[in-house]
Each structure stands twice: as structure tokens, then as C-alpha cells.
Design a protein around this motif. Structure first.
Motif, mmCIF file in Angstrom:
data_model
loop_
_atom_site.group_PDB
_atom_site.id
_atom_site.type_symbol
_atom_site.label_atom_id
_atom_site.label_comp_id
_atom_site.label_asym_id
_atom_site.label_seq_id
_atom_site.Cartn_x
_atom_site.Cartn_y
_atom_site.Cartn_z
ATOM 1 N N ARG B 481 -51.201 124.812 88.644
ATOM 2 C CA ARG B 481 -51.651 125.967 89.423
ATOM 3 C C ARG B 481 -50.679 127.143 89.328
ATOM 4 O O ARG B 481 -51.065 128.296 89.467
ATOM 5 N N MET B 483 -49.444 128.354 86.812
ATOM 6 C CA MET B 483 -49.705 129.182 85.638
ATOM 7 C C MET B 483 -50.554 130.391 85.963
ATOM 8 O O MET B 483 -50.525 131.390 85.262
ATOM 9 N N TYR B 484 -51.351 130.297 87.036
ATOM 10 C CA TYR B 484 -52.234 131.426 87.364
ATOM 11 C C TYR B 484 -51.966 131.966 88.759
ATOM 12 O O TYR B 484 -52.726 132.750 89.287
ATOM 13 N N ARG B 485 -50.865 131.484 89.380
ATOM 14 C CA ARG B 485 -50.543 131.935 90.731
ATOM 15 C C ARG B 485 -49.843 133.286 90.682
ATOM 16 O O ARG B 485 -49.857 134.025 91.647
ATOM 17 N N ASN B 486 -49.195 133.627 89.580
ATOM 18 C CA ASN B 486 -48.447 134.881 89.450
ATOM 19 C C ASN B 486 -47.416 135.023 90.552
ATOM 20 O O ASN B 486 -47.307 136.062 91.186
ATOM 21 N N ASN B 487 -46.670 133.962 90.776
ATOM 22 C CA ASN B 487 -45.550 134.039 91.692
ATOM 23 C C ASN B 487 -44.499 134.920 91.024
ATOM 24 O O ASN B 487 -43.914 134.567 90.014
#
Lengths: 534, 501
Positions: B481, B483-487
Motif C-alpha cells: 500500500r 507504493m501508492y500512499r505518497n507518504n
């Protein structure tokens, strides 16, 4: 694909689980793993013969050269062992095949094996009983010959398995647990299929349930009657072959049943080896190997086949052989994938990226130069997001997560990213290039640029910079846009065509989205730019 | 050491050192520095080991705006108390007028006197219950106000509740944070205190300084061991960085990129790839269906695909069922990029061979989301269409790609896919986890696929592996997750080129 567990105890009689043996099993293409209880095996969809311990052992012993392919003789049916298929059943479940198994002492282990394989075959190649439903009965309780027919639901009454009183067909489908689970398979049927014996007793109502009187096998069962019914005859033959050869492996003898359908009669099960022409030349050419004809018989036997000059005969339990290539793969597996030498051919081709990628990279390079951070978000938005921003979006039917619609823009996912990072240090300036979808499913590539904190002036500068650097004229035309401050928002025009918008997001929108920093954005359809020759 | 230290001193620090023999309270005046600057400079000298700064925080209680007024006129409760007489209940409405209190003051006063047990209310009238002596005595609140200003920490215990009570009322008292500072000198500080250091040192290089440069001036030396604010540059997202690397490898190997839409019909996603229409993978359980249809391609191709499914082509038995063109039109989100390969092969002419194509694109599966699953992920796809292609070539291309991706040990095991035969699964050795990672499938398109697409059973080497697992591994991400959370903290700081260089 099915996960199958075999206990060490059960395997012990036939296979010792040495590391070497495990490796060989894996070389067969059977993912296998040792567990505290024994061996866990993944039987791939093409090999339902591996669902049972006996089938698995058969395949492994053949592969290890510990046994040879055997025949499974089908004894001539007795005269009364007939199933008469009535025209009434043609519309709902037109086909059936069957067999009698004798000389099989049904221990509790064997009973469990039979119930387990029935369940696995139902689930997989039976397509949850839609394509094939299996029935097993104590043959001694049945008066042959049988009729496979169909009757109106109101004319059907019997005691289903698991009940102690009689039910009507409707009651079974609405109140019996198994009935409720499979009721959809008879949803549109006017008449329901039935097996009826010579005394007129109902044996079962496939694909739903057997009768409690004659339809339950136990350890007291002396002779087994197996039938498969469904709408796809080749599948029925395959399932019956898997079941009867399993019974033979367990020690039973297979006796045929005559199937009468209108004027045609046939005898099932059909357990002969199927011959297919096989060219070693093809095989070597396709695999890139130099296998000799001398090696072939042994390689074939490892996979259960027999080689006979230019032909390979496939056993009835290998239901996955449709074409010569399936045999070629078997030869490769028998030969050993680990012995195949990865080779690169000598011809040359020139590589090329798509123009789309090249054009995208032009934009990406420029924006990284402007110190923007690239983000990459899901192609879907949540129901909540769709409603909150009053968006029109295409639904992804039956989605299992909260993301239920295809994103119609890149701004909504970006607001999600801002929310996720609202306490991380600013400035937070982002860009994303990605696919968006309208309600008709048309796909466009959008470019989103955001600055937080940022003003509309900032976006004007970016637009001017991109126009200059990409040689792609973009003009801002002051115009109110959703979510932005009036007077600080604009449409983006390219050659008189509206392709995007820019704006300073309104504080009320930001507050509503749980954000605390000013935000300016631009979002632009760059499909036309990407289609240009790079 | 001392000289090196002196060289790093700022002008303020130099000025301050000359006054360090004075107490803190005199420093502002002596140095001419604002308090804030003074404190900053002292802190800086503390880190340089000259002194130890002692800071004590105190709360000062002072009279508020209303407090000043009440000091003159008496607290409202006193006013109310003064008009009450023993044994003379005063009606509530009348009492307010007589005492001359605002609504708010009156209500507060009633509450306070009641809680102190000095009055009671009886049938709408106030009854004085306190003795005259009690009435004469100053309340704790009054005592407190008289003593202001006070340091809160020094209040006697009986005055603390009064302070709390008054603070709740509007602007009677004010609590102010007050910081008291002092410092003690270290031996080094003692050595330097009071000395005069040349304080005219240069800080920044400015255009003006350059213009007027006459030489022989001293720059302040900077302490480069001190931490500085981190930079955040513009950067690609690491997922796209990894994709760029894979794209480069495929193009280096002579492959041409395929692109196409994520929405396609079942024909290209499944039927053209010989996946029977009742295959479990074609149910809503696994695939995202869209309320749309997409038209089928040209008739010849449809006929060949139909025949492949229904009775088989080029020597195959086929799946033996009635193929539905209607189902083939149903739009879905592609479950693999192999739909792009199928479309590409269908456009090829046999005299353009051999040809090599690749794609890296998003694919969709109707899955729940957890650390190792997502409903969308990347796949890296490739096909080689070559009359002379062999299974060993397939293994060769894959070995080359995954070696370039940085994997040292690669293993091939038999596998099954409806559209390839022979089929293979690629596994790579994970040196630190010491396990074989399963990367996904490959094979040679079945003749039922290739003959349907180009009319001739030419060998087509094909593969399509999930790419996210490789990215996770390369960037040491343990939750898909992410990879697309853009933390931002993660994507800003994750090292560039994490994909094995």
C-alpha cells in the motif's frame, strides 16, 4: 487452482519426503511445501488428477520412474445397469454419465477421500456444480435401470440428505441449506432434473441434492454408483474418468453403465488411452532441445503417457491434453526445465520507446527542474469522494474495496495525498501524469500540477514555462471553475480548445477537505501533446 | 582550539562575550541586543561551551481589566452581600436592582455566595445565612486581589482555589508566563568573559561587498559540523523511477514499446487468449466489469477465435462449448497487459518478423487490499514473434532481463496458464531473505492463440510478470500500500536508484 494437504502419515506408505523428493515434485511444476502436518501442494487448474492423495502419488511415482502407466479396465455393464435419458431433461441439464464400482471396501478414510474429491471437483472443473454435478450412491439400495428426467417442481417430493421428513422441490430450494446455496442453478428452469430408479423412487435432484434414502454412501456401502450430470458432456467424461480411476487406485473394480439417449446408446466410463500424433521434430524445434527418439518412451511414461511411434497415448486421468503442444510441455517437464539452457537468438532488432513515453518524459524532466515532487495515485476514487465533489464517474462493478469508481480527474486523488501529508513540511509542490476516465469509459492522459502554498500567479508562470518549453501553446482564460476562488481561476486553452483549468482552491474547499495550507492547481488534458511524434 | 573557536564567533557573540561578566538582567542594556537576539546568542554560546544558560518559567498573576475596577468598587458578591440583612429575605428581582449589578455579575454573585453557604434561596427570595462576623471577613478572593501581583508557584495552598475561581471569571485576574534567565560561565567562558574580540567580521558575501572589496578583512568561519535544514528536491516517484529502469532494459534488448487502454473488452483480455468464457477468472469475483461494451474486431478474426474455442483449430480439441460474441464485447479493466500483446500480434504481418515488443502497464484485479495485495498493480509484458523462436530463447530473454534488473540467481519451474504451452514460472533468489521469490508467468502462446491472431501457429514467446513485488523488494518496502500512499516523508527521502543501481 486448489491447495491440497497430505499428511506425512498418509504419504508414508508411498512416498518418503526427502529433500530430493520435494525438489523432484517442484520440478514437476507442482508447488509443494513441507508443513508440520505433512505436505502442502498447489494443484494447478489443469491438473485436477492431483487433488487426491492417490492421484498425487500416482503422478509422482510415475515421474520418479517408480511405476509404469497402467490401464483401467472397464467391465462390461450388466444388462440392468442402464440410465435412460428422457427428452424432458434436455433443456435443463441434458447430459449424464455413470459407473459402478465394486470390490471397494469403504473405510472411513476412503469415505473421506471420496467426499473430499467430490467437493474439489465440484468447485473447480464442475464450476460450482453448474457445469458438472456429481452424485454417489450405494448401488445395492437402487433398483436399476434408472431414468434421468425432469419434472415440474410441484410434482417433486422426497426426503433430501440431512433431513428426516419429505420436502417439495420448492421447499428444498428455499429452506434446505444446500438447496439455498445452489438454487440459482435452477432459477430459470420450468422443470427440475431427477434421477429416478426402477421403482419410481427419487434418487436425487441434480445439481442440488441426493435423497436421504438412497443417496448417501457410508462405510456400509458395498457397491458404489457414481453419476455426473451437467450441460457439458466432455467435462462429465473427464470428471467420471478422474473419479473411477481414483476408485481403481483405491482397490475397486470399474463396471460400465449403458447410457441411452433417444436412439443412441453408449457405455461409460470411457477410460481408454487417447492417441495423438506427435512429432519429435516439432518438439525439439519448439523447445530448442535435441531429445532423441530413444529417450521418448521414458519421458512419456514419466508423465503417464505411452509412446508409440509417432503417437503419444494419453491416460484418461490426464484431462488437460488438447493439442500436441501440451504433450511437448510434458516432454519438457519430464526432461527437466532445469536442464534447458537459456539462449539468446542471434538476430537483431532495434528497440523503441513509445512516443507517449518520450513525450511524457519531456514534461517530467521540466517539472522536476521546477522542484516538483511526482506522485502516483490509484486509478480509482471512493464513493465518498465521488459524492463530496459531485463527480460523474464510471463504476467498477462489485469492487471489494472502498475504491469503487474510476477517477475522472487527478485533482481528487491529489487532495487525498495532501490530506495524508498535511503535517509534513511545506512547500509541497506535486505533479502527476496519469490516465483519467469519463462515464463512457473514454481514457485521457491528464497532467496535474499543484503548489501548496501557491497562488494562481504561480500557475500562470508554470503555464507560460510549459508553453515555451514544449512548444505547445497554452493560454489562460479567466473563468470560474469548481472549487476555486472566483476571479482567481481560469480555463486552459490550446488552439481554441478547452483542455484544462487552473485555479486557487477556495478556502471552503480546503477546510472541507481537512487541509490547512493554501493550494493552487492546474489540470490539463495532454493526450494531444502525447500523440505528437516525439 | 580557542582561536579556531573565536574565528567562528558571530558579531553578536563577540559583542556579548565582552559583557559576560555582567548578570543577565544587565545584558540587554549593555550589549544593545533585543531580548530575543540576546537569548539566541546565549544559546549559541552555550553550544560552543562558554556558558550554561538557566531558564526558569514562572506564572505571574496580575489584575485584569475588571480586577482593577473591582479593586476600587469591590467584587460584585461583596456588593450583593452588603445589601442583605439578617431575617430580611430580599426578593430575587429586587436584589439585583438594589445591588446595581449586571445580569451576569448578579448570577455569578448568587452562585458564589450560595456555594460559600452565606445565603440560601427560599421561595424566590435571598435569605442571608452568614453571621455578621462572617460577612465582615474578607473572602479569599478579596485577599488574593489585594496581594497582586503574585507568582503563582508561591501561592499559599488556601489561595490556590481562589486563584482558579477568579481566573474562570472574566478579566479579573491575568496569568502571564514569565521566564527568568541566568547563566553560569564554564572555565572557557570565564577565560573569555570580558575580553574584547575584534567584532567587525564579515558574514555573507554580498554584491555590495564585492563591489567595495578592498582586501584584508576577516570572514567569520562557519561551524560546518552544525546540522542544516534538509533540502527537498523535485523527484520522480520511486515507482516510476523503477519503471523507467525496466523500460531502458527492454529497449536496450531491442524491444519496442506497446501502449493501449486500460479498459478493453473481454475479447482482447480473455477470448483472444483462449481463456474459456466460463473460466473462474472471468467472474466478477476476480475481474472489474464496467457497465459498457466495446465493439469486436474484424469478422475473420472473430471467426477464428470462435472456432478455436468451440471446436479447436490447428489440431486442437478446443474447449467444446458455444462461444458467445456478446460476452466477448463486455468491457472490463484489463486483468493483464497481455491484452496489449494480443492486439499487437493481430496487427502483425508475417513478413515483418521477427519482432519483439514490451509493455509496462497497470492491470486491475478485484481484490481486497492488504500488505501484499492491491486492486491495481504494474505488469511487465513482453512478446517475441519469431518463426524460429524456442522455449530456450524464452528462458534466455527472461534471464537477460532479470539479470539486468539485478537478480543473480534465476530458476524456471513448470506452470500453467490457459494461453501458453509450454508454460513456466520465473523465480529469483532473494539473497537476504534466502528464499525463491515467485515473479510470475511466461510461456509460448498456444497455437489456439497464435493461429487465431495471425492465421498461422507461429511460436510467440510471451511473458507478463507483476512488477510491484520487484519494486517493493528493491526499495525495501514491506507494505504494498505504501507504493501508492505518497507518504511525502518516504518519497522525498527514499534513495534514488534503489533498483540495484
Amino acid at each position: 487452482m486448489a491447495k491440497v494437504q497430505f499428511t506425512t502419515q498418509a504419504l508414508a506408505k508411498n512416498l518418503s519426503l526427502t529433500p530430493k523428493a520435494i525438489e523432484e515434485i517442484q520440478n514437476m511444476g507442482i508447488p509443494a511445501e513441507l508443513t508440520p502436518e505433512g505436505l502442502e501442494v498447489e494443484a494447478l487448474a489443469n491438473r485436477p488428477d492431483l487433488y487426491s492423495l492417490q492421484g498425487f502419488v500416482r503422478a509422482v511415482q510415475l515421474y520418479l520412474g517408480k511405476r509404469k502407466p497402467v490401464d483401467y479396465p472397464v467391465l462390461k455393464p450388466e444388462k440392468i445397469h442402464r440410465i435412460i435419458i428422457k427428452p424432458e431433461v434436455a433443456e435443463v441439464r441434458p447430459f449424464t454419465v455413470g459407473a459402478i464400482i465394486r470390490d471397494l471396501t469403504i473405510t472411513s478414510d476412503i469415505l473421506e477421500t471420496l467426499i473430499d474429491i467430490q467437493e474439489k471437483l465440484h468447485k473447480t472443473i464442475g464450476r460450482k456444480r453448474k457445469k458438472c454435478a456429481i452424485g454417489m450412491y450405494p448401488a445395492e439400495k437402487i433398483a436399476f435401470p434408472l431414468t434421468f428426467t425432469a419434472k415440474k417442481p410441484k410434482d417433486i417430493t422426497f426426503t433430501p440428505l440431512g433431513a428426516t421428513k419429505t420436502f417439495t422441490a420448492e421447499e428444498i430450494l428455499t429452506t434446505h441449506p444446500t438447496g439455498k446455496e445452489y438454487a440459482h442453478l435452477l432459477e430459470k428452469a420450468q422443470k427440475y432434473p431427477l434421477f429416478i430408479d426402477a421403482t419410481g423412487a427419487i434418487l436425487s435432484m441434480p445439481p442440488i441434492i441426493n435423497s436421504a434414502d438412497t443417496g448417501q454412501i457410508t462405510i456400509a456401502t458395498k457397491q458404489l454408483f457414481i453419476e455426473c450430470s451437467g450441460n457439458h458432456l466432455p467435462t462429465l467424461h473427464n470428471v467420471l474418468a478422474l473419479l473411477t480411476t481414483l476408485c481403481a487406485e483405491l482397490g475397486g473394480t470399474i463396471h460400465g453403465i449403458t447410457i441411452e439417449r433417444e436412439k443412441e446408446t453408449s457405455i461409460t466410463p470411457q477410460l481408454t488411452y487417447t492417441k495423438k500424433p506427435f512429432s519429435l521434430e516439432h518438439a525439439n524445434a519448439l523447445l530448442g532441445t535435441n531429445i532423441t527418439e530413444k529417450e521418448l518412451p521414458k519421458l512419456c511414461e514419466k508423465m503417464g503417457h505411452r509412446y508409440e511411434k509417432g503417437q503419444i497415448a494419453t491416460p484418461p486421468w490426464r484431462i488437460d491434453i488438447m493439442h500436441e503442444v501440451d504433450l511437448i510441455e510434458d516432454i519438457a517437464i519430464a526432461y527437466g526445465y532445469e536442464k534447458l539452457i537459456p539462449t539468446l537468438p542471434s538476430f537483431a532488432t532495434t528497440g523503441n520507446e513509445s512516443d507517449k513515453r518520450k513525450q511524457e518524459r519531456k514534461i517530467t524532466d521540466l517539472l522536476i527542474g521546477l522542484e516538483l515532487q511526482e506522485i502516483t495515485t490509484y486509478h480509482a476514487i471512493t464513493e465518498e469522494e465521488k459524492n463530496k465533489y459531485h463527480l460523474k464517474a464510471l463504476v467498477m462493478e462489485g469492487a471489494k474495496t472502498e475504491y469503487k469508481y474510476l477517477r475522472p480527474n487527478l485533482l481528487i486523488p491529489a487532495l487525498r495525498v495532501y490530506h495524508e501529508n498535511k503535517d509534513v513540511s511545506y512547500p509541497q509542490n506535486f505533479f502527476e501524469i496519469g490516465t483519467v476516465f469519463d462515464e463512457q469509459g473514454t481514457e485521457c492522459t491528464h497532467l496535474l500540477i499543484t503548489a501548496s502554498p501557491g497562488t494562481i500567479t504561480h500557475m500562470q508562470q508554470v503555464v507560460a514555462y510549459l508553453t515555451e518549453q514544449l512548444q505547445f501553446p497554452l493560454v489562460l482564460k479567466s473563468h470560474p471553475t469548481p472549487l476555486s476562488i472566483p476571479g482567481r481561476s481560469a480555463l486552459i486553452i490550446h488552439n481554441k480548445k478547452e483542455i484544462g483549468y487552473a485555479g486557487e482552491i477556495h478556502p471552503s474547499t480546503l477546510k472541507n477537505a481537512g487541509l490547512k495550507m493554501p493550494l493552487s492547481i492546474l489540470e490539463l488534458d495532454i493526450t494531444e501533446f502525447l500523440n505528437q511524434k516525439a | 582550539m580557542k582561536n579556531a573557536l573565536i574565528a567562528t564567533l558571530s558579531t553578536h557573540e563577540r559583542t556579548l562575550i565582552s559583557h559576560l561578566n555582567k548578570p543577565y538582567t544587565e545584558l540587554t542594556e549593555a550589549t544593545g541586543l533585543e531580548e530575543a537576539t540576546l537569548v539566541k546568542t546565549l544559546l549559541s554560546l552555550e553550544t560552543k561551551g562558554l556558558l550554561i544558560l538557566k531558564t526558569t518559567k514562572k506564572t505571574l498573576i496580575d489584575t485584569g481589566v475588571n480586577g482593577i475596577r473591582y479593586a476600587r468598587t469591590g467584587l460584585p458578591e461583596r456588593k450583593l452581600l452588603s445589601i442583605l440583612k439578617p431575617h430580611h429575605p430580599l426578593p430575587l428581582l429586587e436584589a439585583q436592582k438594589v445591588a446595581g449589578l449586571s445580569e451576569n455579575e448578579y448570577n455569578v454573585s448568587l452562585g458564589i455566595l450560595k456555594s460559600k453557604g452565606m445565603i440560601s434561596l427560599d421561595q424566590g427570595a435571598i435569605v442571608l445565612t452568614a453571621s455578621p462576623a462572617e460577612c465582615m471577613k474578607k473572602t479569599l478572593e478579596e485577599q488574593l486581589i489585594e496581594k497582586l501581583p503574585l507568582v503563582k508557584e508561591t501561592l499559599t495552598p488556601e489561595l490556590v482555589p481562589a486563584c482558579i475561581a477568579l481566573h474562570k471569571r472574566k478579566d479579573i485576574i491575568e496569568l502571564k508566563e514569565h521566564t527568568e534567565r541566568s547563566y553560569t560561565l564554564t572555565p572557557l567562558g570565564k577565560e573569555l568573559a570580558g575580553t574584547t574580540i575584534e567584532s567587525n567580521v564579515l558574514e555573507e558575501v554580498t554584491p555590495e561587498l564585492i563591489r567595495n572589496w578592498q582586501g584584508a578583512k576577516q570572514f567569520r568561519a562557519y561551524d560546518l559540523s552544525l546540522p542544516v535544514a534538509p533540502l527537498t528536491g523535485g523527484k520522480r516517484h520511486f515507482v516510476n523511477e523503477a519503471i523507467e529502469k525496466a523500460v531502458r532494459i527492454w529497449t536496450d534488448m531491442g524491444f519496442t514499446e506497446m501502449t493501449g487502454t486500460m479498459i478493453d473488452n473481454e475479447f482482447w483480455v480473455f477470448d483472444a487468449l483462449y481463456t474459456p468464457q466460463d473460466h473462474p477468472g472471468r467472474e466478477m469475483q476476480d475481474t472489474f466489469f464496467l457497465p459498457l461494451t466495446r465493439p469486436l474486431p474484424e469478422t475473420k478474426l472473430i471467426k477464428r477465435v470462435q472456432q478455436a474455442h468451440e471446436q479447436g483449430i490447428v489440431g486442437s480439441t478446443g474447449w467444446q462449448y458455444t462461444w458467445s460474441p456478446k460476452k466477448a464485447q463486455q468491457a472490463v479493466l484489463r486483468t493483464h497487459t497481455t491484452s496489449l500483446s494480443a492486439r499487437t500480434v493481430a496487427t502483425l504481418k508475417t513478413d515483418n518478423l521477427p519482432a519483439k515488443y514490451f509493455a509496462i502497464g497497470k492491470v486491475f484485479r478485484n481484490e481486497t487490499v492488504d500488505w501484499s495485495h492491491g486492486f491495481e498493480f504494474y505488469q511487465t509484458e513482453g512478446i517475441v514473434i519469431d518463426e524460429k523462436a524456442t522455449f530456450c530463447h524464452l528462458l534466455g530473454y527472461l534471464t537477460e532481463f532479470y539479470t539486468k534488473m539485478g537478480f543473480e540467481k534465476i530458476k524456471f519451474v513448470p506452470s500453467f496458464f490457459p494461453y501458453t504451452e509450454p508454460s513456466v514460472e520465473i523465480q529469483v533468489w532473494h539473497p537476504s531473505k534466502k528464499i525463491w521469490l515467485e515473479l510470475g508467468g511466461a510461456g509460448i502462446f498456444r497455437p489456439e492463440v497464435s493461429a487465431a491472431l495471425i492465421g498461422k501457429p507461429i511460436p510467440i514467446l510471451a511473458w507478463g510478470q507483476g512488477f510491484d513485488r520487484i519494486i517493493m523488494d528493491a526499495y525495501k518496502i514491506t507494505d504494498l500500500r505504501d507504493m501508492y500512499r505518497n507518504n511525502l516523508k518516504q518519497i522525498r527521502t527514499i534513495p534514488r536508484g534503489g533498483l540495484h543501481g
